[in-house]
Design a protein around this motif. Structure first.
Motif, PDB file in Angstrom:
ATOM      1  N   UNK A 116      44.711  32.869  36.513  1.00 49.39           N
ATOM      2  CA  UNK A 116      43.711  33.313  37.207  1.00 49.39           C
ATOM      3  C   UNK A 116      43.813  35.004  37.429  1.00 49.39           C
ATOM      4  N   UNK A 117      44.854  35.541  37.184  1.00 38.58           N
ATOM      5  CA  UNK A 117      45.067  36.902  37.184  1.00 38.58           C
ATOM      6  C   UNK A 117      44.247  37.494  36.088  1.00 38.58           C
ATOM      7  N   UNK A 118      43.970  36.886  34.993  1.00 39.75           N
ATOM      8  CA  UNK A 118      43.210  37.399  33.770  1.00 39.75           C
ATOM      9  C   UNK A 118      41.752  37.263  33.920  1.00 39.75           C
ATOM     10  N   UNK A 121      37.555  40.884  37.714  1.00 43.90           N
ATOM     11  CA  UNK A 121      37.835  41.141  39.189  1.00 43.90           C
ATOM     12  C   UNK A 121      36.700  40.284  40.031  1.00 43.90           C
ATOM     13  N   UNK A 124      37.644  36.553  39.862  1.00 43.84           N
ATOM     14  CA  UNK A 124      38.523  36.264  40.771  1.00 43.84           C
ATOM     15  C   UNK A 124      38.138  36.150  42.333  1.00 43.84           C
ATOM     16  N   UNK A 125      37.404  37.240  42.760  1.00 44.64           N
ATOM     17  CA  UNK A 125      36.924  37.076  44.012  1.00 44.64           C
ATOM     18  C   UNK A 125      35.963  35.947  44.388  1.00 44.64           C
ATOM     19  N   UNK A 127      36.029  33.208  42.700  1.00 42.51           N
ATOM     20  CA  UNK A 127      36.624  31.870  42.876  1.00 42.51           C
ATOM     21  C   UNK A 127      37.701  31.737  43.976  1.00 42.51           C
ATOM     22  N   UNK A 128      38.324  32.850  44.424  1.00 37.73           N
ATOM     23  CA  UNK A 128      39.229  32.865  45.754  1.00 37.73           C
ATOM     24  C   UNK A 128      38.469  32.314  46.864  1.00 37.73           C
TER      25      UNK A 128
ATOM     26  N   UNK B  72      41.796  39.105  48.835  1.00 40.42           N
ATOM     27  CA  UNK B  72      41.917  38.735  47.563  1.00 40.42           C
ATOM     28  C   UNK B  72      43.379  39.592  46.775  1.00 40.42           C
ATOM     29  N   UNK B  75      45.844  41.319  40.913  1.00 38.68           N
ATOM     30  CA  UNK B  75      46.595  40.842  39.828  1.00 38.68           C
ATOM     31  C   UNK B  75      48.140  41.213  39.895  1.00 38.68           C
TER      32      UNK B  75
END
Lengths: 190, 391
Positions: A116-118, A121, A124-125, A127-128, B72, B75
């Motif tokens: 997820x971290x990869x 930005x 991620x936002x 999907x979060x 959020x 990372x």
């Protein structure tokens, strides 16, 4: 009643993607084809399992991939640096248990978080909010001031990348959506 | 089946998957979707694979606990591994300690490291200062302040003797941009010499560890000399760590070749496996992404890992040490590369503990405090070292 085939397939076959990828990429000279072989192996296993579900799913998956590679080598006259003159090299595959096989639920979670971290930005936002905060697609769009189409695009890219990163064992550039696709704003449909 | 096809099927599968969840899904969509699934098993398995990833992404909820509101997490902010494996029972109760209060984690201080931006933000002062604070000797205190300042600056650069030289002190970390667009990141206590010519780009790694982000230039191979071996690339990302005549090479992108430094340098030989066959692979080894190679006089040992695993070997670029199920003995060796005040292990039981977690490389104190507060370890701070024993 027997478990539905699809959920059996996810649990018993797709969960072995990391070891499948590493066993293919270890012997296959062209890394960009690793994903093709993987998908073909999945398809063959799925079709076989429609008839009878294999007793040892993982071994069956790996052997299927071996056969596919052997077929390709014959067909395309590929020379692998590790392939040698015959198919000897294929025999080592099944016995190799990778440590991935022993990861616990906790490590699975860690792997997921790292995948997820990869993501970018924006991915991620999106999907979060969608998957963790449980918002609907429309709510996510409103929250971020984006169109639903754009949200869908991020969800598609994010899911594809997650699938890739979570079980990654080799680079397979062919199946990775390019970065710029994430940035661009168009969204198609099937 | 071709790569394009695989990619295209996956793309279409992703459309179906997200559309189905979108809230705009009609009867007619369902019909078309089922037709598509039935058309080929390749379609079906591609769909199932993405659906699994979609389902699994909801498990991130398990990690969201403790993160306020809808925020959020940045990372690396996850702190998810129980810290000690050998003491699993213990770690059940300590896990929260290891995860929430961990001063050494990536939490707030994982900025990328550019020496020019970071020169004021010395990673070491706090640490070094504390290491020496107990002494009353003014001279020593002054020395520690000097050391702290130095650690915060970029690599020193000196010229002369052909090419530019760059070096970092213990605990140092810095990025050096090269004129060809490549970038070198130097780890602690490292020393390189860089020489660019029209035919090659050459870096001598005299000591330590460096990560190379190589700009593509097929006319000028990028050559890293590390004693008896050298590593050759065209455009790629990899690191080389040197310890006398043994080196470790980690590749995260592209392909590199490791060979004896005595070989005549060949051009444009990084293209394919064919060249390996042609020249016989006895003294040159090709490494692909995810490879971690250990090279010394006795030969080359290559571990094939995923790229993400290989990258944990390179977390030092963010000033962070990542341990994944490693012995405390190994973890301490790593810490000691970055700190003047060394951690010393006083008994074998302590050495054998298994560690997981992310730490600021220059903050050994935080690591030691954590060990002490949760585990059967007692740390005694001495003048120039920290001794760890069983409790």
């Amino acid at each position: 009643m027997e478990e539905p085939l699809d959920s059996w397939f996810k649990r018993e076959i797709l969960s072995h993607e990391a070891i499948l990828m590493s066993s293919i990429s270890r012997v296959w000279p062209r890394q960009h084809e690793v994903a093709d072989i993987r998908q073909e192996a999945y398809a063959r296993v799925y079709e076989a399992a429609c008839q009878v579900r294999p007793q040892a799913p993982k071994a069956f998956l790996l052997v299927t991939a071996q056969h596919l590679m052997a077929d390709r080598i014959r067909r395309e006259r590929i020379v692998s640096i590790r392939a040698g003159g015959d198919n000897e090299f294929l025999n080592v595959l099944v016995d190799e248990l990778s440590p991935e096989q022993r990861v616990g639920a906790h490590q699975e979670l860690a792997r997921l978080a790292r995948a997820f971290d990869r993501l970018s930005e924006k991915c991620r936002e999106v999907i979060w909010l969608r998957r963790v905060k449980g918002m609907s697609q429309r709510e996510v769009a409103e929250r971020l001031g984006l169109t639903e189409k754009t949200i869908e695009k991020h969800l598609r890219t994010g899911t594809r990348r997650l699938a890739h990163y979570m079980r990654e064992n080799a680079l397979t550039p062919g199946v990775l959506p390019k970065r710029h696709e994430e940035e661009s704003d168009e969204a198609g449909s099937p | 089946m071709s790569t394009d096809q695989t990619n295209e099927i996956e793309e279409i599968a992703s459309h179906w998957l997200i559309r189905r969840q979108s809230g705009h899904w009609a009867e007619s969509d369902q019909v078309r979707f089922e037709q598509w699934l039935d058309a080929s098993t390749l379609n079906r398995v591609a769909y199932l694979r993405l659906e699994l990833a979609w389902e699994e992404s909801a498990r991130l909820k398990a990690l969201a606990a403790g993160i306020p509101g809808d925020q959020l997490p940045p990372p690396g902010r996850w702190n998810l591994t129980p810290f000690f494996d050998a003491h699993r029972a213990l770690s059940q109760s300590r896990a929260t300690l290891g995860t929430n209060d961990l001063p050494g984690t990536l939490a707030s201080d994982s900025e990328p490291c550019d020496p020019h931006l970071e020169s004021g933000d010395a990673p070491a002062p706090d640490n070094v200062y504390r290491a020496f604070a107990r002494r009353t000797n003014r001279l020593v205190l002054a020395a520690s302040v000097v050391l702290a300042i130095v650690a915060g600056f970029a690599a020193y650069k000196f010229s002369g003797g052909g090419g530019d030289r760059y070096a970092t002190p213990v605990g140092g970390l810095s990025s050096v941009p090269m004129r060809d667009g490549s970038k070198i990141t130097l780890n602690t206590n490292s020393h390189v010499r860089v020489a660019l010519t029209n035919t090659e780009r050459r870096v001598d790694l005299n000591q330590g560890e460096a990560f190379f982000d190589v700009a593509k230039d097929s006319n000028r191979p990028f050559v890293v000399d590390a004693g008896k071996k050298r590593v050759v690339a065209v455009g790629t990302k990899f690191s080389v760590r040197r310890d006398g005549d043994s080196i470790e090479v980690v590749v995260t992108e592209g392909k590199v070749r490791v060979e004896d430094a005595t070989r005549p340098l060949r051009h444009a030989a990084v293209e394919g496996f064919e060249s390996t066959i042609a020249e016989g692979a006895e003294s040159a080894v090709f490494l692909t992404p995810g490879a971690i190679a250990h090279v010394d006089q006795s030969g080359v040992l290559v571990l094939r890992k995923s790229v993400s695993e290989a990258e944990t070997h390179l977390s030092w670029r963010a000033g962070v040490l990542m341990f994944r199920d490693e012995s405390l003995a190994d973890a301490v060796v790593e810490f000691n590369r970055y700190n003047v005040r060394k951690i010393v292990i006083g008994d074998p039981a302590v050495a054998a503990l298994r560690v997981e977690g992310n730490f600021r490389a220059t903050n050994a104190d935080a690591f030691v405090r954590l060990l002490e507060s949760g585990f059967p370890v007692r740390a005694s701070a001495e003048e120039d070292r920290i001794l760890l024993r069983s409790r």
